[in-house]
Scaffold this motif. Structure first.
Motif, short mmCIF file in Angstrom:
data_model
loop_
_atom_site.label_atom_id
_atom_site.label_comp_id
_atom_site.label_asym_id
_atom_site.label_seq_id
_atom_site.Cartn_x
_atom_site.Cartn_y
_atom_site.Cartn_z
N CYS A 209 0.83 -1.20 0.00
CA CYS A 209 0.00 0.00 0.00
C CYS A 209 0.87 1.26 0.00
N CYS B 98 -0.37 5.01 5.20
CA CYS B 98 0.59 3.93 5.43
C CYS B 98 2.02 4.43 5.32
N ALA C 269 3.44 0.02 2.87
CA ALA C 269 3.27 -0.86 4.01
C ALA C 269 2.58 -2.12 3.52
N ASN D 223 0.12 -5.24 4.74
CA ASN D 223 -0.76 -5.76 5.79
C ASN D 223 -1.12 -7.21 5.50
N ARG E 273 -5.12 2.04 14.24
CA ARG E 273 -3.73 1.69 13.94
C ARG E 273 -2.98 1.54 15.25
N PHE F 222 0.94 -5.71 10.34
CA PHE F 222 1.97 -5.16 9.46
C PHE F 222 3.07 -6.20 9.31
#
Length: 156
Positions: A27, A32, A42, A44, A76, A100
Motif C-alpha cells: 500500500c 501507510c 506498508a 498488511n 492503527r 503489518f
C-alpha cells in the motif's frame, strides 16, 4: 499459519492465526507511508482477530487516521515507546486484524505476485518496482485478500 510478531524495542509481542499469510498487498497511500514507512509502502496481512494474543498491551497506543476531515474507524496500533506499527483493527470488519508484515518475526511465505495498491496517492519520489506478473492499482483492487489467496491456490 501462526504469525508471531513484536515491536522494535520488545515492549509488545503478539501472535495471531492467519489463513492468508502471504505479504502481497503493498500500500502506497499517504497514511501507510507516513505512519509505517517501509520504503514508501506498508504491507498488511489478514489474520483472525479472535486469535490475536498480545503481551505488553499497556505499551500500545492507537491512532485513527483522518482524511479530508473525516476520522477513520480503523485503529492503527503501534508501540508507544518505539513507534513500531503493529496492526490495524477496523470495527467494520471485526473478524479480521491486519498485521503489518514489518512487525512479523515468523518466516513469511514469498508471494508469487504482488499487488501495488493506492498508487494514485504515492509520493512522487517513490519508484514502484513492479515485476511483470504484479498487479498495479490506482486505488484498491476489487479482489480481496482471501480471493487473492484462493485464486493462486495458496490456502492450506
Amino acid at each position: 499459519m501462526l504469525l508471531e510478531g513484536s515491536c522494535h524495542c520488545g515492549s509488545v509481542k503478539f501472535q495471531a492465526e492467519s489463513l492468508y499469510p502471504y505479504p502481497f498487498n503493498l500500500c502506497y497511500c499517504s497514511i501507510c507511508r507516513k505512519t509505517a514507512g517501509g520504503g514508501g509502502f506498508a504491507i498488511n496481512i489478514s489474520a483472525d482477530s479472535n486469535s490475536l494474543k498480545t503481551e505488553g498491551k499497556e505499551n500500545i497506543s492507537i491512532y485513527h487516521a483522518e482524511t479530508k476531515g473525516k476520522k477513520s474507524p480503523g485503529q492503527r496500533n503501534f508501540c508507544k515507546h518505539c513507534a513500531s506499527a503493529l496492526w490495524v483493527y477496523d470495527p467494520r470488519w471485526p473478524e479480521f486484524v491486519y498485521l503489518f508484515a514489518s512487525a512479523i518475526d515468523s518466516d513469511l511465505p514469498i508471494p508469487p505476485e504482488k499487488s501495488h495498491i493506492m498508487l494514485g496517492s504515492k509520493a512522487n519520489w517513490v519508484e514502484v518496482e513492479a515485476k511483470p506478473n504484479d498487479k498495479c492499482f490506482l486505488e484498491y483492487p476489487e479482489e480481496s485478500i482471501a480471493q487473492w489467496h484462493e485464486r493462486l491456490n495458496l490456502i492450506k
